[in-house]
Design an enzyme around this catalytic site. Structure first.
Site, mmCIF file in Angstrom:
data_model
loop_
_atom_site.group_PDB
_atom_site.id
_atom_site.type_symbol
_atom_site.label_atom_id
_atom_site.label_comp_id
_atom_site.label_asym_id
_atom_site.label_seq_id
_atom_site.Cartn_x
_atom_site.Cartn_y
_atom_site.Cartn_z
ATOM 1 N N CYS A 1 -15.588 -32.140 -2.040
ATOM 2 C CA CYS A 1 -15.142 -30.424 -1.915
ATOM 3 C C CYS A 1 -15.626 -29.984 -0.481
ATOM 4 C CB CYS A 1 -16.128 -29.834 -3.015
ATOM 5 S SG CYS A 1 -15.939 -28.011 -2.953
ATOM 6 N N CYS B 1 -21.660 -27.938 -9.425
ATOM 7 C CA CYS B 1 -21.646 -27.088 -8.266
ATOM 8 C C CYS B 1 -22.897 -26.240 -8.084
ATOM 9 C CB CYS B 1 -20.521 -26.068 -8.044
ATOM 10 S SG CYS B 1 -20.366 -25.131 -6.769
ATOM 11 N N TYR C 1 -9.044 2.043 -3.616
ATOM 12 C CA TYR C 1 -9.225 0.842 -4.142
ATOM 13 C C TYR C 1 -10.546 0.470 -4.731
ATOM 14 C CZ TYR C 1 -6.219 0.246 -0.075
ATOM 15 O OH TYR C 1 -4.740 0.437 0.526
ATOM 16 N N GLU D 1 -7.427 3.247 -8.195
ATOM 17 C CA GLU D 1 -7.089 1.797 -8.272
ATOM 18 C C GLU D 1 -5.782 1.635 -8.862
ATOM 19 O OE1 GLU D 1 -6.984 -1.951 -8.315
ATOM 20 O OE2 GLU D 1 -8.597 -0.945 -7.179
ATOM 21 N N CYS E 1 -13.570 -7.288 3.875
ATOM 22 C CA CYS E 1 -13.884 -8.721 3.609
ATOM 23 C C CYS E 1 -12.956 -9.645 4.583
ATOM 24 C CB CYS E 1 -13.420 -9.329 2.134
ATOM 25 S SG CYS E 1 -11.440 -9.073 1.700
#
Length: 434
Positions: free
Chosen positions: A11, A88, A295, A316, A393
């Site tokens: 991974c 994980c 948003y 939104e 982001c």
């Protein structure tokens, strides 16, 4: 952090895992500052907000491969080669504990993993979300409804094996494409939403923790709604936005250093309206202040900023997310006109600063997807709105948007390490109109 999957090159989701977390954060901060150097002065940056190194992911998005008698939950390539990610170390403990029972349930219910090569089979993904109070949402993504009866029949036993299971659903995604989920959602449980409380630290405008108190932000998550995958860092993000909103209004939110000298008396308690130590509510957000959250998703920023006196509007495009935001507002006892949530296009803002007939706000919050706000940047520039909090982001798209918003100055900026061990970054900037 040790990860056998990473060490064996099975991974590569965490390319920076070999570096100490502090070094990762330093390199990420330098990269983000370089990307935004033309828009954000070096002095505007606060210290980055760090994440826990492991057990921080509140959501697992697991492709299903293999066979009914031996399914693998994790990654799958276009040749049907699967990698099991149930070990994980990024997932919170509640998710890790749920994956073995879910794997057994797939076999017991006779669910057939979908084959990308053959375009046969039914079960494409298993999506698991965990809240801070130990509750779970489990969603089976199927190609069709053919195996829906098997999941219905097996649901009671799955519930007994997962006591924290609150929401169980099936999502139908019929297309042979790399799409996580489809439009149709079938709820199989009594509850259709998951409570996702966040515990916000009390931060000063300088980003320093004021005291050890934390306030509860009771968010509500329906299926098919976005939620930040790192609850601890999301809590810091919303807390910093709240501190900046209070600070600018001049009502007395102390910086961390000031609070230490003054004892931090009079700070707010929980978001449910608890007064501070002096018996008064914080007056930093003025009664005349209006706030828009575009948003808004399930209402994280909007509800964090919905202090006594403020008038908040959240917009939104996702109707399920708006339902969640309204449910959370009801839990907080917040009603219209103090807090309103509307389902619609968050980019609709005319040159006068109006949206859906509402006059422009004192404070605008935008939290767009990776592509940024696009044409909305020009609308904000023309509107003359005095203050903007922009949570991004993607620093690259943030840079492009800030170039359009040339009459705004970045007053403060902070990196939030929402995605440790990767090069992805979440950035919050505070803009003031020149």
């Amino acid at each position: 952090m040790l990860c056998q999957l990473h060490d064996a090159s099975l991974c590569r989701s965490c390319p920076n895992l070999d570096l100490p977390l502090a070094q990762q954060l330093q390199l990420k901060q330098s990269a983000v500052q370089a990307t935004l150097a033309g828009q954000v002065e070096a002095a505007a940056w606060l210290e980055p907000f760090a994440s826990a190194p492991s057990h921080f992911r509140n959501k697992a998005k697991l492709a299903v491969s293999g066979a009914t008698h031996a399914p693998a939950l994790g990654l799958v390539d276009r040749f049907d080669n699967g990698t099991d990610l149930t070990s994980c170390p990024l997932h919170v403990n509640e998710i890790k504990a749920a994956l073995a029972p879910l794997t057994r349930a797939i076999t017991r219910m006779g669910l057939q993993p979908y084959s990308i090569v053959k375009r046969r089979g039914e079960l494409k993904h298993v999506l698991v979300t965990a809240s801070a109070n130990g509750q779970l949402m489990v969603r089976f993504v199927l190609r069709s409804t053919a195996q829906l009866p098997a999941i219905r029949k097996g649901a009671p036993r799955l519930q007994s094996e997962l006591p924290g299971l609150r929401v169980l659903s099936v999502n139908i995604q019929p297309r042979p494409a790399a799409i996580l989920e489809g439009e149709r959602e079938i709820i199989l449980s009594q509850d259709s939403t998951l409570d996702m409380p966040l515990y916000l630290p009390e931060l000063g405008a300088d980003g320093v923790v004021v005291n050890n108190k934390k306030s509860v932000l009771p968010l509500v998550l329906p299926p098919q709604s976005f939620f930040q995958t790192n609850s601890g860092v999301a809590a810091g993000l919303y807390a910093q936005a709240r501190a900046w909103a209070r600070d600018y209004a001049g009502g007395g939110v102390l910086t961390g250093a000031e609070a230490e000298r003054e004892g931090a008396g009079g700070q707010a308690g929980a978001l449910t309206g608890e007064p501070g130590a002096d018996g008064a509510y914080p007056d930093a957000i003025q009664s005349s202040q209006s706030i828009w959250d575009l948003y808004c998703g399930v209402g994280g920023f909007a509800l964090a900023l919905a202090q006594p006196g403020a008038q908040v509007l959240g917009v939104e495009v996702s109707a399920p997310a708006i339902d969640g935001a309204r449910a959370a507002a009801a839990q907080l006892g917040l009603t219209s006109p103090q807090v309103r949530f509307e389902a619609g296009d968050a980019s609709v803002l005319d040159a006068s600063g109006q949206v859906y007939g509402h006059d422009k706000p004192d404070l605008l919050v935008v939290n767009p997807p990776r592509r940024g706000i696009g044409e909305l940047a020009a609308s904000i520039e023309d509107s003359g709105i005095q203050r903007v909090l922009y949570s991004s982001c993607n620093p690259a798209s943030l840079t492009k948007d800030l170039e359009v918003m040339s009459s705004y100055r970045v007053r403060r900026a902070r990196l939030f390490d929402m995605f440790p061990h990767t090069n992805h970054a979440e950035v919050l900037v505070e803009l003031t109109h020149n």
